[in-house]
Design a protein around this motif. Structure first.
Motif, short mmCIF file in Angstrom:
data_model
loop_
_atom_site.label_atom_id
_atom_site.label_comp_id
_atom_site.label_asym_id
_atom_site.label_seq_id
_atom_site.Cartn_x
_atom_site.Cartn_y
_atom_site.Cartn_z
N UNK A 229 -16.05 -12.23 -12.50
CA UNK A 229 -16.06 -12.16 -11.04
C UNK A 229 -17.51 -12.14 -10.57
N UNK A 230 -17.76 -12.71 -9.40
CA UNK A 230 -19.09 -12.62 -8.79
C UNK A 230 -18.95 -12.46 -7.30
N UNK A 231 -19.88 -11.74 -6.70
CA UNK A 231 -19.86 -11.50 -5.26
C UNK A 231 -21.28 -11.30 -4.77
N UNK A 232 -21.42 -11.22 -3.48
CA UNK A 232 -22.74 -11.00 -2.88
C UNK A 232 -22.62 -9.92 -1.83
N UNK A 233 -23.55 -8.97 -1.86
CA UNK A 233 -23.64 -7.93 -0.85
C UNK A 233 -24.95 -8.14 -0.09
N UNK A 234 -25.17 -7.41 0.98
CA UNK A 234 -26.47 -7.53 1.67
C UNK A 234 -27.66 -7.19 0.77
N UNK A 235 -27.43 -6.36 -0.26
CA UNK A 235 -28.51 -5.97 -1.17
C UNK A 235 -28.79 -7.02 -2.24
N UNK A 236 -27.77 -7.82 -2.59
CA UNK A 236 -27.96 -8.83 -3.62
C UNK A 236 -26.65 -9.15 -4.32
N UNK A 237 -26.73 -9.94 -5.40
CA UNK A 237 -25.52 -10.36 -6.10
C UNK A 237 -24.96 -9.28 -7.01
N UNK A 238 -23.66 -9.40 -7.28
CA UNK A 238 -22.98 -8.53 -8.22
C UNK A 238 -22.10 -9.36 -9.13
N UNK A 239 -21.90 -8.87 -10.33
CA UNK A 239 -21.11 -9.60 -11.32
C UNK A 239 -20.25 -8.63 -12.12
N UNK A 240 -19.08 -9.08 -12.50
CA UNK A 240 -18.25 -8.39 -13.50
C UNK A 240 -18.26 -9.32 -14.71
N UNK A 241 -18.78 -8.82 -15.83
CA UNK A 241 -18.93 -9.66 -17.01
C UNK A 241 -18.18 -9.07 -18.20
#
Length: 75
Positions: free
Chosen positions: A15-27
């Motif tokens: 999974x990948x997403x973006x928040x106002x702080x930056x990107x996030x990933x579930x790996x």
């Protein structure tokens, strides 16, 4: 990826997403341990958290919220 001094090869991004702080990933890593990775673009810092720890914390919170006010003290 290195977490707590140990190398965990990433074998897939679930999974990948973006928040106002930056990107996030579930790996998913080679030994089968899933992690969440968050990157703070402003601070140029990665945060790494194993998923099992996140789920364990949620189970503890849910258990506490579901506990009754009555506690048996063995009296």
């Amino acid at each position: 990826m290195v977490w707590q001094g140990r190398r965990y090869p990433v074998v897939g991004i679930e999974q990948r997403w973006r928040t106002p702080q930056g990107p996030g990933f579930r790996v998913e890593t080679e030994p089968g341990i899933p992690f969440e990775l968050h990157y703070s673009e402003r601070e140029n810092v990665w945060t790494i958290q194993p998923i099992a720890a996140l789920e364990f914390g949620n189970r503890d919170r849910d258990k506490q919220e579901g506990e009754s006010d009555h506690q048996d003290h063995g009296d």
